[in-house]
Design an enzyme around this catalytic site. Sequence first.
Site, PDB file in Angstrom:
ATOM      1  N   TYR A  47      39.368  39.375  31.552  1.00  0.00           N
ATOM      2  CA  TYR A  47      40.588  38.831  31.069  1.00  0.00           C
ATOM      3  C   TYR A  47      41.294  38.697  32.675  1.00  0.00           C
ATOM      4  O   TYR A  47      42.595  38.759  32.813  1.00  0.00           O
ATOM      5  CB  TYR A  47      41.478  39.716  30.250  1.00  0.00           C
ATOM      6  CG  TYR A  47      42.712  38.894  29.150  1.00  0.00           C
ATOM      7  CD1 TYR A  47      41.644  38.221  28.439  1.00  0.00           C
ATOM      8  CD2 TYR A  47      43.736  38.705  29.428  1.00  0.00           C
ATOM      9  CE1 TYR A  47      42.613  37.392  27.404  1.00  0.00           C
ATOM     10  CE2 TYR A  47      44.638  37.695  28.608  1.00  0.00           C
ATOM     11  CZ  TYR A  47      43.745  37.182  27.628  1.00  0.00           C
ATOM     12  OH  TYR A  47      44.578  36.348  26.775  1.00  0.00           O
ATOM     13  N   GLY A  51      45.258  37.659  40.245  1.00  0.00           N
ATOM     14  CA  GLY A  51      45.278  38.672  40.887  1.00  0.00           C
ATOM     15  C   GLY A  51      43.685  38.851  41.431  1.00  0.00           C
ATOM     16  O   GLY A  51      43.233  39.193  42.362  1.00  0.00           O
ATOM     17  N   HIS A  52      43.035  38.906  40.039  1.00  0.00           N
ATOM     18  CA  HIS A  52      41.540  39.004  40.089  1.00  0.00           C
ATOM     19  C   HIS A  52      40.827  38.294  41.037  1.00  0.00           C
ATOM     20  O   HIS A  52      40.118  38.235  41.962  1.00  0.00           O
ATOM     21  CB  HIS A  52      40.975  39.116  38.623  1.00  0.00           C
ATOM     22  CG  HIS A  52      41.169  39.973  37.849  1.00  0.00           C
ATOM     23  ND1 HIS A  52      42.089  39.953  36.762  1.00  0.00           N
ATOM     24  CD2 HIS A  52      41.105  41.422  37.646  1.00  0.00           C
ATOM     25  CE1 HIS A  52      42.353  40.936  35.869  1.00  0.00           C
ATOM     26  NE2 HIS A  52      41.622  41.817  36.547  1.00  0.00           N
ATOM     27  N   GLN A 167      46.096  46.028  45.443  1.00  0.00           N
ATOM     28  CA  GLN A 167      47.161  46.918  45.736  1.00  0.00           C
ATOM     29  C   GLN A 167      48.132  47.321  44.455  1.00  0.00           C
ATOM     30  O   GLN A 167      48.709  48.282  44.336  1.00  0.00           O
ATOM     31  CB  GLN A 167      48.246  46.606  46.779  1.00  0.00           C
ATOM     32  CG  GLN A 167      49.162  47.100  47.143  1.00  0.00           C
ATOM     33  CD  GLN A 167      48.847  48.446  47.731  1.00  0.00           C
ATOM     34  OE1 GLN A 167      47.691  48.603  48.677  1.00  0.00           O
ATOM     35  NE2 GLN A 167      49.747  49.418  47.398  1.00  0.00           N
ATOM     36  N   GLN A 172      44.925  54.095  42.341  1.00  0.00           N
ATOM     37  CA  GLN A 172      43.576  53.917  41.913  1.00  0.00           C
ATOM     38  C   GLN A 172      42.969  53.621  43.533  1.00  0.00           C
ATOM     39  O   GLN A 172      41.931  54.011  43.643  1.00  0.00           O
ATOM     40  CB  GLN A 172      43.417  52.866  41.120  1.00  0.00           C
ATOM     41  CG  GLN A 172      41.784  52.303  41.038  1.00  0.00           C
ATOM     42  CD  GLN A 172      41.750  51.218  39.870  1.00  0.00           C
ATOM     43  OE1 GLN A 172      41.645  51.506  38.651  1.00  0.00           O
ATOM     44  NE2 GLN A 172      41.598  49.980  40.293  1.00  0.00           N
ATOM     45  N   SER A 204      48.889  40.805  35.281  1.00  0.00           N
ATOM     46  CA  SER A 204      48.153  42.133  34.625  1.00  0.00           C
ATOM     47  C   SER A 204      47.517  41.700  33.512  1.00  0.00           C
ATOM     48  O   SER A 204      48.173  40.831  32.885  1.00  0.00           O
ATOM     49  CB  SER A 204      49.317  43.226  34.543  1.00  0.00           C
ATOM     50  OG  SER A 204      48.429  44.264  33.739  1.00  0.00           O
ATOM     51  N   ARG A 206      47.294  43.362  30.876  1.00  0.00           N
ATOM     52  CA  ARG A 206      48.191  43.702  29.979  1.00  0.00           C
ATOM     53  C   ARG A 206      49.550  42.930  29.691  1.00  0.00           C
ATOM     54  O   ARG A 206      50.075  43.353  28.835  1.00  0.00           O
ATOM     55  CB  ARG A 206      48.303  45.324  30.203  1.00  0.00           C
ATOM     56  CG  ARG A 206      47.441  46.117  30.121  1.00  0.00           C
ATOM     57  CD  ARG A 206      47.654  47.595  30.162  1.00  0.00           C
ATOM     58  NE  ARG A 206      46.546  48.529  29.762  1.00  0.00           N
ATOM     59  CZ  ARG A 206      45.696  49.229  30.414  1.00  0.00           C
ATOM     60  NH1 ARG A 206      45.686  48.873  31.911  1.00  0.00           N
ATOM     61  NH2 ARG A 206      44.736  49.867  30.108  1.00  0.00           N
TER      62      ARG A 206
HETATM   63  P1  AMP Z   1      41.532  45.487  36.356  1.00  0.00           P
HETATM   64  O1  AMP Z   1      40.671  44.406  35.459  1.00  0.00           O
HETATM   65  O2  AMP Z   1      42.706  45.382  35.816  1.00  0.00           O
HETATM   66  O3  AMP Z   1      41.039  46.731  36.346  1.00  0.00           O
HETATM   67  O4  AMP Z   1      41.617  44.956  37.885  1.00  0.00           O
HETATM   68  C1  AMP Z   1      40.546  44.814  38.438  1.00  0.00           C
HETATM   69  C2  AMP Z   1      40.930  44.582  39.954  1.00  0.00           C
HETATM   70  O5  AMP Z   1      42.091  43.880  40.030  1.00  0.00           O
HETATM   71  C3  AMP Z   1      41.626  46.164  40.487  1.00  0.00           C
HETATM   72  O6  AMP Z   1      41.249  46.396  41.880  1.00  0.00           O
HETATM   73  C4  AMP Z   1      43.295  45.682  40.665  1.00  0.00           C
HETATM   74  O7  AMP Z   1      43.913  46.537  41.411  1.00  0.00           O
HETATM   75  C5  AMP Z   1      43.025  44.222  40.758  1.00  0.00           C
HETATM   76  N1  AMP Z   1      44.472  43.629  40.383  1.00  0.00           N
HETATM   77  C6  AMP Z   1      44.791  43.689  39.166  1.00  0.00           C
HETATM   78  N2  AMP Z   1      45.912  42.988  38.972  1.00  0.00           N
HETATM   79  C7  AMP Z   1      46.310  42.613  40.224  1.00  0.00           C
HETATM   80  C8  AMP Z   1      47.193  41.653  40.876  1.00  0.00           C
HETATM   81  N3  AMP Z   1      48.219  41.202  40.372  1.00  0.00           N
HETATM   82  N4  AMP Z   1      47.248  41.385  42.272  1.00  0.00           N
HETATM   83  C9  AMP Z   1      46.262  41.695  42.762  1.00  0.00           C
HETATM   84  N5  AMP Z   1      45.124  42.383  42.509  1.00  0.00           N
HETATM   85  C10 AMP Z   1      45.241  43.059  40.999  1.00  0.00           C
END
Ligand code: AMP
Length: 303
Positions: A47, A51-52, A167, A172, A204, A206
């Site tokens: 999703y 950020g990703h 970050q 984590q 996020s 979420r």
């Molecule tokens: P997730 O899919 O939420 O497990 O996130 C995958 C990776 O993306 C993890 O290393 C998160 O820390 C990073 N991540 C999630 N949201 C952000 C964001 N807003 N900015 C930078 N990295 C993010």
Amino acid sequence: MNPDLLVDNSRPTVAAPALRTKAELRAALEPARRQGLRIGLVPTMGYLHEGHLSLIVAARDECDLVVMSLFVNPTQFGPGEDLDRYPRDEERDLRLAAGAGADLVFAPPAEEVYAPDSSTAVEVTGSLISVLDGDAARRGPEHFRGVTTVVAKLFNLVGPDVAYFGQKDAQQAVVIRRMVRDLDFPVRVEVLPTVREPDGLAMSSRNAYLEPSDRERATALSRALAAAEREARAGSLADGLEAARAARAAAAIAPEYLEARDAETLDPVERFADRPVLVLVAARVGAARLIDNVLIHPDKSDT
Ligand code: AMP
């Protein structure tokens, strides 16, 4: 797969190929390994948002082959958590991942990752995983055990030279750095800054749970952290936390926690010394549980 494709740095506009099995992944990585290419790994639960994508772009810049994993890891969700309703849109993710520079996406079903009688876990012991989100009253240490177990497996499967994390999930990142150090994983861990919406809300997956009125209130979290940082730099950490509490109280958000911690040990800190400090917040806003944080470096602080 044509091994030449593995070093093609042009940005494809089509979907990145999705690999479903460990065998497919190993076969796809074999030519890169043989050629000694630098492999970057970006673990995600999909999703995708900016950020990703910032992690994929960074990996693209530094590595010859960029692998994104897309796996909603069941072992890091507690019984009452949102595993079943976690947002998913794989088709879109594969396009976005390719557009940002991912060469391939490892998107296995859960049964490919965990054998039915899987009985091994990787756990960073001690306070790193039992405070903040790891507190038993919150997500609990099992959450981080699930994270480190799946990340260790991904490291073994992909064999990355560099792995990229955000970050945004500060605890984590600290836990993964500790695992890598303690178990001598031959991986460089890069932790990149949190990408935010124009109004400050940390991106996020979420955030999709937020109704419009909650979406508005949710900006109080980043405002609270900005206030904390401002006050901490101008005065003291205690004033910073006070300002943050006032900012989030104004939006009628009751946090699960709002705390200042040492950025490496996650021990509580009362005041700045010579080490970076994290101010971290978690709160339920409507149907979403949101986390955010700010990293304050001592050289820019008041002490
Ligand atoms: P997730 O899919 O939420 O497990 O996130 C995958 C990776 O993306 C993890 O290393 C998160 O820390 C990073 N991540 C999630 N949201 C952000 C964001 N807003 N900015 C930078 N990295 C993010």
